[in-house]
Design a protein around this motif. Sequence first.
Motif, PDB file in Angstrom:
ATOM      1  N   MET A   1      47.777 -23.194   4.160  1.00  0.00           N
ATOM      2  CA  MET A   1      48.959 -23.830   4.741  1.00  0.00           C
ATOM      3  C   MET A   1      48.802 -24.069   6.243  1.00  0.00           C
ATOM      4  N   LYS A   2      47.601 -23.873   6.730  1.00  0.00           N
ATOM      5  CA  LYS A   2      47.407 -24.046   8.160  1.00  0.00           C
ATOM      6  C   LYS A   2      47.656 -25.480   8.580  1.00  0.00           C
ATOM      7  N   ASP A   3      48.165 -25.631   9.787  1.00  0.00           N
ATOM      8  CA  ASP A   3      48.356 -26.964  10.353  1.00  0.00           C
ATOM      9  C   ASP A   3      46.991 -27.440  10.825  1.00  0.00           C
ATOM     10  N   GLU A  14      37.608 -26.323   8.211  1.00  0.00           N
ATOM     11  CA  GLU A  14      36.663 -26.594   7.114  1.00  0.00           C
ATOM     12  C   GLU A  14      36.879 -25.600   5.968  1.00  0.00           C
ATOM     13  N   ILE A  15      37.161 -24.354   6.330  1.00  0.00           N
ATOM     14  CA  ILE A  15      37.399 -23.330   5.296  1.00  0.00           C
ATOM     15  C   ILE A  15      38.663 -23.677   4.510  1.00  0.00           C
ATOM     16  N   CYS A  16      39.743 -23.993   5.229  1.00  0.00           N
ATOM     17  CA  CYS A  16      41.019 -24.268   4.546  1.00  0.00           C
ATOM     18  C   CYS A  16      40.952 -25.537   3.698  1.00  0.00           C
ATOM     19  N   VAL A  17      40.269 -26.560   4.208  1.00  0.00           N
ATOM     20  CA  VAL A  17      40.172 -27.815   3.438  1.00  0.00           C
ATOM     21  C   VAL A  17      39.434 -27.576   2.130  1.00  0.00           C
ATOM     22  N   LYS A  18      38.463 -26.673   2.139  1.00  0.00           N
ATOM     23  CA  LYS A  18      37.721 -26.367   0.914  1.00  0.00           C
ATOM     24  C   LYS A  18      38.565 -25.556  -0.060  1.00  0.00           C
ATOM     25  N   CYS A  19      39.600 -24.881   0.454  1.00  0.00           N
ATOM     26  CA  CYS A  19      40.321 -23.882  -0.333  1.00  0.00           C
ATOM     27  C   CYS A  19      41.669 -24.392  -0.859  1.00  0.00           C
ATOM     28  N   GLY A  20      42.705 -24.253  -0.086  1.00  0.00           N
ATOM     29  CA  GLY A  20      44.039 -24.689  -0.518  1.00  0.00           C
ATOM     30  C   GLY A  20      44.763 -23.703  -1.419  1.00  0.00           C
ATOM     31  N   PHE A  21      44.208 -22.490  -1.573  1.00  0.00           N
ATOM     32  CA  PHE A  21      44.797 -21.525  -2.505  1.00  0.00           C
ATOM     33  C   PHE A  21      46.225 -21.108  -2.129  1.00  0.00           C
ATOM     34  N   CYS A  22      46.581 -21.211  -0.854  1.00  0.00           N
ATOM     35  CA  CYS A  22      47.938 -20.783  -0.470  1.00  0.00           C
ATOM     36  C   CYS A  22      48.952 -21.908  -0.687  1.00  0.00           C
ATOM     37  N   CYS A  23      48.494 -23.092  -1.080  1.00  0.00           N
ATOM     38  CA  CYS A  23      49.400 -24.224  -1.347  1.00  0.00           C
ATOM     39  C   CYS A  23      49.456 -24.583  -2.833  1.00  0.00           C
ATOM     40  N   THR A  26      47.628 -20.823  -6.508  1.00  0.00           N
ATOM     41  CA  THR A  26      46.614 -19.833  -6.901  1.00  0.00           C
ATOM     42  C   THR A  26      47.008 -18.443  -6.392  1.00  0.00           C
ATOM     43  N   LEU A  27      47.406 -18.364  -5.126  1.00  0.00           N
ATOM     44  CA  LEU A  27      47.752 -17.057  -4.541  1.00  0.00           C
ATOM     45  C   LEU A  27      49.216 -16.695  -4.720  1.00  0.00           C
ATOM     46  N   PHE A  28      50.099 -17.674  -4.575  1.00  0.00           N
ATOM     47  CA  PHE A  28      51.531 -17.384  -4.536  1.00  0.00           C
ATOM     48  C   PHE A  28      52.311 -18.349  -5.428  1.00  0.00           C
ATOM     49  N   ALA A  82      51.987 -21.292  10.065  1.00  0.00           N
ATOM     50  CA  ALA A  82      51.855 -19.893  10.478  1.00  0.00           C
ATOM     51  C   ALA A  82      50.965 -19.062   9.564  1.00  0.00           C
ATOM     52  N   PHE A  83      50.875 -19.442   8.287  1.00  0.00           N
ATOM     53  CA  PHE A  83      50.199 -18.546   7.350  1.00  0.00           C
ATOM     54  C   PHE A  83      48.692 -18.475   7.584  1.00  0.00           C
ATOM     55  N   ARG A  84      48.186 -17.262   7.582  1.00  0.00           N
ATOM     56  CA  ARG A  84      46.736 -17.033   7.649  1.00  0.00           C
ATOM     57  C   ARG A  84      46.396 -15.958   6.622  1.00  0.00           C
ATOM     58  N   CYS A  85      45.546 -16.300   5.691  1.00  0.00           N
ATOM     59  CA  CYS A  85      45.191 -15.307   4.674  1.00  0.00           C
ATOM     60  C   CYS A  85      44.176 -14.314   5.254  1.00  0.00           C
ATOM     61  N   GLN A  86      43.877 -13.271   4.466  1.00  0.00           N
ATOM     62  CA  GLN A  86      42.935 -12.241   4.930  1.00  0.00           C
ATOM     63  C   GLN A  86      41.553 -12.830   5.196  1.00  0.00           C
ATOM     64  N   LEU A  87      41.155 -13.777   4.350  1.00  0.00           N
ATOM     65  CA  LEU A  87      39.831 -14.393   4.519  1.00  0.00           C
ATOM     66  C   LEU A  87      39.717 -15.064   5.884  1.00  0.00           C
ATOM     67  N   LEU A  88      40.758 -15.796   6.249  1.00  0.00           N
ATOM     68  CA  LEU A  88      40.754 -16.500   7.533  1.00  0.00           C
ATOM     69  C   LEU A  88      40.792 -15.505   8.699  1.00  0.00           C
ATOM     70  N   LYS A  89      41.585 -14.440   8.524  1.00  0.00           N
ATOM     71  CA  LYS A  89      41.632 -13.405   9.578  1.00  0.00           C
ATOM     72  C   LYS A  89      40.261 -12.742   9.737  1.00  0.00           C
ATOM     73  N   ASN A 172      39.986 -10.523  -1.492  1.00  0.00           N
ATOM     74  CA  ASN A 172      39.432 -11.490  -0.543  1.00  0.00           C
ATOM     75  C   ASN A 172      40.466 -12.266   0.258  1.00  0.00           C
ATOM     76  N   PHE A 173      41.653 -12.488  -0.328  1.00  0.00           N
ATOM     77  CA  PHE A 173      42.595 -13.408   0.330  1.00  0.00           C
ATOM     78  C   PHE A 173      43.902 -12.743   0.757  1.00  0.00           C
ATOM     79  N   LYS A 174      44.231 -11.619   0.124  1.00  0.00           N
ATOM     80  CA  LYS A 174      45.481 -10.966   0.512  1.00  0.00           C
ATOM     81  C   LYS A 174      45.133  -9.828   1.468  1.00  0.00           C
TER      82      LYS A 174
HETATM   83  S1  SF4 Z   1      44.243 -19.282   1.369  1.00  0.00           S
HETATM   84 FE1  SF4 Z   1      43.429 -18.905   3.426  1.00  0.00          FE
HETATM   85  S2  SF4 Z   1      41.489 -20.058   3.542  1.00  0.00           S
HETATM   86 FE2  SF4 Z   1      42.690 -20.837   1.787  1.00  0.00          FE
HETATM   87  S3  SF4 Z   1      43.832 -22.598   2.627  1.00  0.00           S
HETATM   88 FE3  SF4 Z   1      45.177 -20.794   2.773  1.00  0.00          FE
HETATM   89  S4  SF4 Z   1      44.843 -19.925   4.839  1.00  0.00           S
HETATM   90 FE4  SF4 Z   1      43.141 -21.352   4.396  1.00  0.00          FE
END
Ligand code: SF4
Length: 190
Positions: A1-3, A14-23, A26-28, A82-89, A172-174
């Motif tokens: 969900m990063k801007d 690049e990491i977020c574009v490959k992922c998208g799990f928080c949108c 997958t995660l929530f 605002a959201f940053r997952c554990q992987l990004l942190k 990995n993500f939470k």
């Molecule tokens: S889950 Fe993490 S790495 Fe994936 S898009 Fe969301 S903030 Fe980015």
Amino acid sequence: MKDLAVESPLNEQEICVKCGFCCDGTLFSYAVLQAGEQGNLPEKIEQNYSKEDGREFFKLPCSYFCGKCTIYDQKRASICSAFRCQLLKDFSIDKITQANAMRIIDNAVKFRDEIYLLYREIFGNDYRLSFRNLLVDLAKYGNDAFEDDPLNQSIELLRIKCNIYETLLIKNFKSIKNFERLISTSMEET
Ligand code: SF4
Ligand code: SF4
């Protein structure tokens, strides 16, 4: 969900574009809104607005997600930036490399695809559910739903895969705390 357009360093984008799990569900199952945000949100987020026990949120998967956020250059919910997952942190403090973060995402996508495939083989449903909606759907079938039916073994296998996948997502993500809590609970049960 990063801007992605405004805030993140390029390698985080690049990491977020490959992922998208928080949108993509997958995660929530939902994203929390701040008080007062409702009424001032993009239309499809307003349509998925809900309130429960005083908490306001919108349901995921987000209708604006199509491989990536399609409205990243517009005003969105505050959690979207605002959201940053554990992987990004972990990546931002050099705990993992970008290559490792990408590998974790690749593996998580492949594992999720295996789960979707097994789900469709069992239920013959070609509608692509998000992982969280798949869990809700699976919960409708009790352990004895297909008693004496060969389907039972496949459903049990699907449940096991989903449990393993959920553990990997938490790890990995939470948050690390969530993962440690999960591990200690499992050990107490054995
Ligand atoms: S889950 Fe993490 S790495 Fe994936 S898009 Fe969301 S903030 Fe980015
Ligand atoms: S608007 Fe939807 S797709 Fe875009 S960042 Fe927010 S939750 Fe994700």
